[in-house]
Design a protein around this motif. Structure first.
Motif, PDB file in Angstrom:
ATOM      1  N   PHE A  23       0.833  -1.202   0.000  1.00 18.36           N
ATOM      2  CA  PHE A  23       0.000   0.000   0.000  1.00 18.36           C
ATOM      3  C   PHE A  23       0.869   1.254   0.000  1.00 18.36           C
ATOM      4  O   PHE A  23       0.620   2.197  -0.749  1.00 18.36           O
ATOM      5  CB  PHE A  23      -0.956   0.011   1.194  1.00 18.36           C
ATOM      6  CG  PHE A  23      -1.784   1.260   1.269  1.00 18.36           C
ATOM      7  CD1 PHE A  23      -2.813   1.475   0.362  1.00 18.36           C
ATOM      8  CD2 PHE A  23      -1.514   2.233   2.217  1.00 18.36           C
ATOM      9  CE1 PHE A  23      -3.568   2.645   0.400  1.00 18.36           C
ATOM     10  CE2 PHE A  23      -2.259   3.401   2.261  1.00 18.36           C
ATOM     11  CZ  PHE A  23      -3.291   3.606   1.353  1.00 18.36           C
ATOM     12  N   ALA A  24       1.898   1.253   0.828  1.00 20.49           N
ATOM     13  CA  ALA A  24       2.792   2.408   0.913  1.00 20.49           C
ATOM     14  C   ALA A  24       3.442   2.707  -0.430  1.00 20.49           C
ATOM     15  O   ALA A  24       3.566   3.876  -0.824  1.00 20.49           O
ATOM     16  CB  ALA A  24       3.860   2.154   1.976  1.00 20.49           C
ATOM     17  N   GLU A  25       3.857   1.672  -1.137  1.00 20.47           N
ATOM     18  CA  GLU A  25       4.473   1.867  -2.445  1.00 20.47           C
ATOM     19  C   GLU A  25       3.483   2.475  -3.435  1.00 20.47           C
ATOM     20  O   GLU A  25       3.847   3.326  -4.252  1.00 20.47           O
ATOM     21  CB  GLU A  25       5.042   0.547  -2.961  1.00 20.47           C
ATOM     22  CG  GLU A  25       6.274   0.114  -2.173  1.00 20.47           C
ATOM     23  CD  GLU A  25       6.781  -1.277  -2.513  1.00 20.47           C
ATOM     24  OE1 GLU A  25       6.141  -1.981  -3.340  1.00 20.47           O
ATOM     25  OE2 GLU A  25       7.830  -1.663  -1.960  1.00 20.47           O
ATOM     26  N   LEU A  26       2.220   2.082  -3.364  1.00 22.11           N
ATOM     27  CA  LEU A  26       1.189   2.681  -4.212  1.00 22.11           C
ATOM     28  C   LEU A  26       1.025   4.167  -3.893  1.00 22.11           C
ATOM     29  O   LEU A  26       0.863   4.992  -4.797  1.00 22.11           O
ATOM     30  CB  LEU A  26      -0.155   1.965  -4.009  1.00 22.11           C
ATOM     31  CG  LEU A  26      -0.252   0.535  -4.511  1.00 22.11           C
ATOM     32  CD1 LEU A  26      -1.547  -0.113  -4.011  1.00 22.11           C
ATOM     33  CD2 LEU A  26      -0.167   0.482  -6.023  1.00 22.11           C
ATOM     34  N   VAL A  27       1.055   4.493  -2.614  1.00 22.61           N
ATOM     35  CA  VAL A  27       0.934   5.893  -2.180  1.00 22.61           C
ATOM     36  C   VAL A  27       2.094   6.713  -2.747  1.00 22.61           C
ATOM     37  O   VAL A  27       1.895   7.769  -3.346  1.00 22.61           O
ATOM     38  CB  VAL A  27       0.881   5.990  -0.641  1.00 22.61           C
ATOM     39  CG1 VAL A  27       1.015   7.437  -0.166  1.00 22.61           C
ATOM     40  CG2 VAL A  27      -0.418   5.379  -0.109  1.00 22.61           C
ATOM     41  N   GLY A  28       3.312   6.218  -2.565  1.00 22.97           N
ATOM     42  CA  GLY A  28       4.489   6.939  -3.056  1.00 22.97           C
ATOM     43  C   GLY A  28       4.513   7.059  -4.564  1.00 22.97           C
ATOM     44  O   GLY A  28       4.756   8.144  -5.109  1.00 22.97           O
ATOM     45  N   LYS A  29       4.262   5.959  -5.269  1.00 21.79           N
ATOM     46  CA  LYS A  29       4.268   5.976  -6.737  1.00 21.79           C
ATOM     47  C   LYS A  29       3.177   6.881  -7.290  1.00 21.79           C
ATOM     48  O   LYS A  29       3.319   7.444  -8.372  1.00 21.79           O
ATOM     49  CB  LYS A  29       4.087   4.565  -7.288  1.00 21.79           C
ATOM     50  CG  LYS A  29       5.308   3.689  -7.130  1.00 21.79           C
ATOM     51  CD  LYS A  29       5.030   2.265  -7.592  1.00 21.79           C
ATOM     52  CE  LYS A  29       6.222   1.366  -7.321  1.00 21.79           C
ATOM     53  NZ  LYS A  29       5.915  -0.048  -7.592  1.00 21.79           N
ATOM     54  N   GLY A  30       2.088   7.027  -6.537  1.00 22.98           N
ATOM     55  CA  GLY A  30       0.983   7.887  -6.952  1.00 22.98           C
ATOM     56  C   GLY A  30       1.250   9.363  -6.705  1.00 22.98           C
ATOM     57  O   GLY A  30       0.420  10.215  -7.028  1.00 22.98           O
TER      58      GLY A  30
END
Length: 179
Positions: A23-30
């Motif tokens: 989830f954190a990676e999705l937040v950062g990539k977004g």
């Protein structure tokens, strides 16, 4: 979007750390900003690392008695005098809220955020990320509250239950008009 995440500072096993990291990676990539309790331990660290490693910003809100474990390299770190001020600051700095796995502190934060939303004190989207079925019991309790008339508005107006990070972030982006 500034996404507040309420979650545990405890060190937990892969059932919880992997989905938190995803989830954190999705937040950062977004291109989103993580707004969180600021801790450098447990799941809080996992999520902050995942956001930072994928280009996202970190806005921490620690509390006086936990400031010794606050993350030193956050883009912004505020230290509140008590837990009530901390919750208010976390909500004020965010556009949306995600409730991840945690203990009594996370449950306290979740219920306060939902109570404030119920009374129209904010209209931010709230997601309960039900990793590994962690919140199945709470989901059933909320449904009972709704069925028996304890909620003055539909449960779907209060909180979205997501089974994974992809659906959690998709809901937040859609609800906030962010793509």
């Amino acid at each position: 979007m500034n996404i507040c995440v309420f979650l545990s500072a405890a060190d937990l096993d892969e059932r919880y750390t992997r989905p938190a990291r995803d989830f954190a990676e999705l937040v950062g990539k977004g291109g989103h900003t993580l707004v969180w309790g600021g801790s450098e331990s447990g799941l809080m660290k996992v999520v902050a690392d995942g956001v930072r490693d994928t280009g996202g910003r970190l806005v921490g809100v620690s509390v006086d008695f936990l400031s010794a474990v606050a993350r030193a390299d956050a883009d912004e770190m505020v230290v509140a005098r008590d837990l009530a001020e901390r919750k208010a600051l976390l909500l004020a700095k965010s556009d949306a809220v995600v409730i991840m796995v945690g203990g009594t502190g996370t449950l306290d934060e979740a219920t306060e955020i939902l109570e404030l939303k119920k009374h129209g004190k904010h209209a931010k989207p709230v997601v309960l990320l039900n990793t590994a079925g962690f919140y199945d019991g709470l989901k059933a309790q909320f449904r009972r509250m709704e069925a028996e008339g304890f909620l003055p508005l539909p449960l779907t107006d209060l909180v979205f239950f997501a089974e994974d990070g992809v659906s959690a972030l998709a809901y937040l982006e859609e609800s906030s008009g962010v793509r």
